[in-house]
Design an enzyme around this catalytic site. Structure first.
Site, PDB file in Angstrom:
ATOM      1  N   LYS A  42       8.546 -13.299   3.239  1.00 18.33           N
ATOM      2  CA  LYS A  42       8.841 -11.965   2.713  1.00 18.33           C
ATOM      3  C   LYS A  42      10.329 -11.690   2.884  1.00 18.33           C
ATOM      4  CE  LYS A  42       7.102  -7.191   3.212  1.00 18.33           C
ATOM      5  NZ  LYS A  42       6.125  -6.341   3.947  1.00 18.33           N
ATOM      6  N   SER A  72       0.291  -3.510   5.020  1.00 12.49           N
ATOM      7  CA  SER A  72       1.004  -4.320   4.026  1.00 12.49           C
ATOM      8  C   SER A  72       0.739  -5.817   4.030  1.00 12.49           C
ATOM      9  CB  SER A  72       2.505  -4.108   4.160  1.00 12.49           C
ATOM     10  OG  SER A  72       2.855  -2.894   3.568  1.00 12.49           O
ATOM     11  N   SER A 117       2.974  -3.707   1.015  1.00  9.25           N
ATOM     12  CA  SER A 117       4.269  -4.040   0.476  1.00  9.25           C
ATOM     13  C   SER A 117       4.533  -5.549   0.380  1.00  9.25           C
ATOM     14  CB  SER A 117       5.351  -3.410   1.356  1.00  9.25           C
ATOM     15  OG  SER A 117       5.309  -3.955   2.661  1.00  9.25           O
TER      16      SER A 117
HETATM   17  N1  GLN Z   1       1.604   1.477   2.312  1.00  9.37           N
HETATM   18  C1  GLN Z   1       2.090   1.907   3.579  1.00  9.37           C
HETATM   19  C2  GLN Z   1       3.435   2.595   3.391  1.00  9.37           C
HETATM   20  O1  GLN Z   1       3.818   2.759   2.295  1.00  9.37           O
HETATM   21  C3  GLN Z   1       2.216   0.746   4.518  1.00  9.37           C
HETATM   22  C4  GLN Z   1       3.352  -0.140   4.203  1.00  9.37           C
HETATM   23  C5  GLN Z   1       3.481  -1.274   5.179  1.00  9.37           C
HETATM   24  O2  GLN Z   1       2.526  -1.647   5.868  1.00  9.37           O
HETATM   25  N2  GLN Z   1       4.688  -1.791   5.268  1.00  9.37           N
HETATM   26  O3  GLN Z   1       4.068   2.958   4.312  1.00  9.37           O
END
Ligand code: GLN
Length: 489
Positions: free
Chosen positions: A76, A175, A151
């Site tokens: 990532k 995410s 994400s």
């Molecule tokens: N969808 C969640 C957010 O927007 C979690 C994102 C994540 O785990 N990085 O914060």
């Protein structure tokens, strides 16, 4: 080759059936062919990857190396990687070539793995659909009109489309698990503190945790073996004896291998809010677990309903502080024209950050400001404690908590982009786990309307090996995780 799991790839390398250079070339070719359509990678650097592959081949030739030596892995783009563009999905870091390696990157390098490329992601890991990336959305390989989740959507799309044997992700509120569910992968968020956050660009430091995204629990175990470990450069890294996370796999009796395992089913996971077709697949998977010998008990997480609200105070609060460093002065994007220092800060941030990141910075600054701190931030921290207590109580009655990972299968690109609250609710089953700091895994449990769904297993602190084994048993008895999207075989 592309259907082989990590252990089989390692055997092929050892048997000289293929070299690391050939394997890396194979994946680079697949990336060149399919990435324009999927947008899963932000950067690939064939020369750099092939140089690592050549070094791995030398290690293999001299009989050295471990389980991942010579295997290409995608990371990532939140992990700083020396000599690589490291963008975190943001224009703010669109020109940032990292001078150093994150702990996770260094650990894979030391293991002899090949850095195959850096994957697309929501900007600063804020999102559940990969649509907030400055580099454009990622397409779900099962249906290009749908999101891959986020994400870590680029990592998930890359692995399921066989553009990488496995990848890393990070999970602040879901995410890793949510894109795993939406793409038919196995993804694990370890106990907070197990994997070093050094060099992993910070979103919400008390929640962020890196973990593996792969095609099976057995592959996740191998990746976690490389990722986990104490690091004095991360003050929340836990100094614990090293573990072999694959140690429980394949242990025990074969016909009812999970006899004695108590699975807790929290009423809050099985009420309204989950699509019926997803719930049906989850119920069928629970039935399979009973057949494997597990017992189910009803448990309750009474404060789970507050998790999304508490998270959207705590995570933005921490983000507003973490993102203060991006000021256009030391590195990253700087506005071309400005009047004075304040104008430089203001314009660089206004131009460098996207809308979702700005929304979080505003919320975070607000909830931390004088007069609101007690009402919002402190209150959210209290709820966080209550949620952790709920889990502690539940784990007195069961070994593993089971439920859906995501309330729906992959949604359409654009469907939730204009409605932040709808987007935030896609993490309704994952966020409580981050607030409590627990380990959890998502694994494929079937398809609805041609799109995959995920089953979530949550364990008590430091039970990663057990969770991986429980997931692995299901994967030995099912074939959902082996399904490959059409056009990518
Ligand atoms: N969808 C969640 C957010 O927007 C979690 C994102 C994540 O785990 N990085 O914060």
């Amino acid at each position: 080759m592309i259907e082989r799991d990590l252990r089989a790839l390692r055997r092929a390398l050892a048997a000289k059936e293929i070299s690391s250079v050939e394997l890396t070339e194979l994946y680079l070719q697949r990336i060149a062919r399919h990435n324009p359509q999927l947008n899963a990678y932000i950067s690939v650097d064939p020369e750099s990857s092939l140089a690592q592959a050549r070094a791995a081949d030398q290690r293999l030739a001299s009989g050295e190396g471990g389980p991942l030596t010579g295997i290409p892995i995608a990371h990532k783009d939140i992990f700083c990687s020396r000599g690589w563009l490291t963008t975190c999905g943001s224009k703010m870091l669109g020109n940032f070539v990292s001078p150093y390696d994150a702990a996770v990157i260094a650990r894979f390098a030391a293991a002899g793995a090949v850095l195959l490329g850096k994957t697309n992601m929501d900007e600063f890991a804020m999102g559940s659909s990969n649509e907030t990336s400055f580099y454009g959305p990622v397409k779900n390989p099962w249906d290009a009109s749908c999101v891959p989740g986020g994400s870590s959507g680029g990592s998930a799309a890359a692995v399921v489309a066989r553009l990488a044997p496995a990848a890393t992700g990070t999970d602040t509120g879901g995410s890793i698990r949510q894109p795993a569910a939406l793409c038919n992968l196995t993804g694990m968020k370890p106990t907070y503190g197990v994997v070093s956050r050094y060099g992993m660009i910070a979103f919400a430091s008390s929640l962020d945790q890196a973990g593996p995204l792969a095609r099976s629990a057995a592959d996740c175990a191998l990746l976690l073996n490389t990722m986990a470990g104490f690091d004095e450069r991360d003050s929340t890294s836990l100094d614990r004896p090293p573990e072999d996370y694959s140690r429980e796999l394949d242990r025990g009796a074969a016909d009812r291998p999970l006899a004695g395992l108590k699975i807790g089913l929290p009423e809050q996971f099985f009420g309204e809010g989950c699509a019926p077709e997803v719930m049906q697949l989850v119920d069928t998977a629970i039935g399979e677990y009973r057949r494997l010998g597990a017992e189910t008990v009803a448990v309750s997480l009474p404060n789970m309903d507050l998790s999304v609200a508490a998270y959207y105070v705590i995570a933005p609060a921490e983000a507003s502080s973490n993102l203060a460093r991006f000021d256009g002065v030391r590195y990253g994007y700087r506005a071309a024209q400005y009047e004075d220092l304040n104008d430089l800060y203001g314009k660089s941030r206004a131009q460098g950050f996207g809308a979702e990141v700005k929304r979080r910075i505003l919320i975070g600054t607000y909830v931390l400001s004088h007069g609101y701190y007690d009402a919002y931030y402190l209150q959210a921290q209290r709820i966080r404690r209550l949620i952790a207590n709920d889990f502690a109580e539940a784990f007195r009655q069961c070994d593993v908590i089971v439920g859906p990972t995501s309330p729906s299968t992959a949604f359409k690109l654009g469907e939730k982009a204009a409605d932040p609250v709808q987007m935030y609710l896609s993490d309704i089953y994952t966020i409580a786990v981050n607030l409590a700091g627990l380990p959890a895994i998502s694994l494929p449990c079937g398809f609805a309307g041609g799109l995959p769904a995920g089953l979530q297993l949550i364990g008590d602190y430091f039970t990663e090996a057990r969770l991986l084994d429980v997931a692995h048993r299901y994967q030995q008895a099912s074939s959902w995780h082996l399904q490959c999207p059409a056009g990518f075989a």
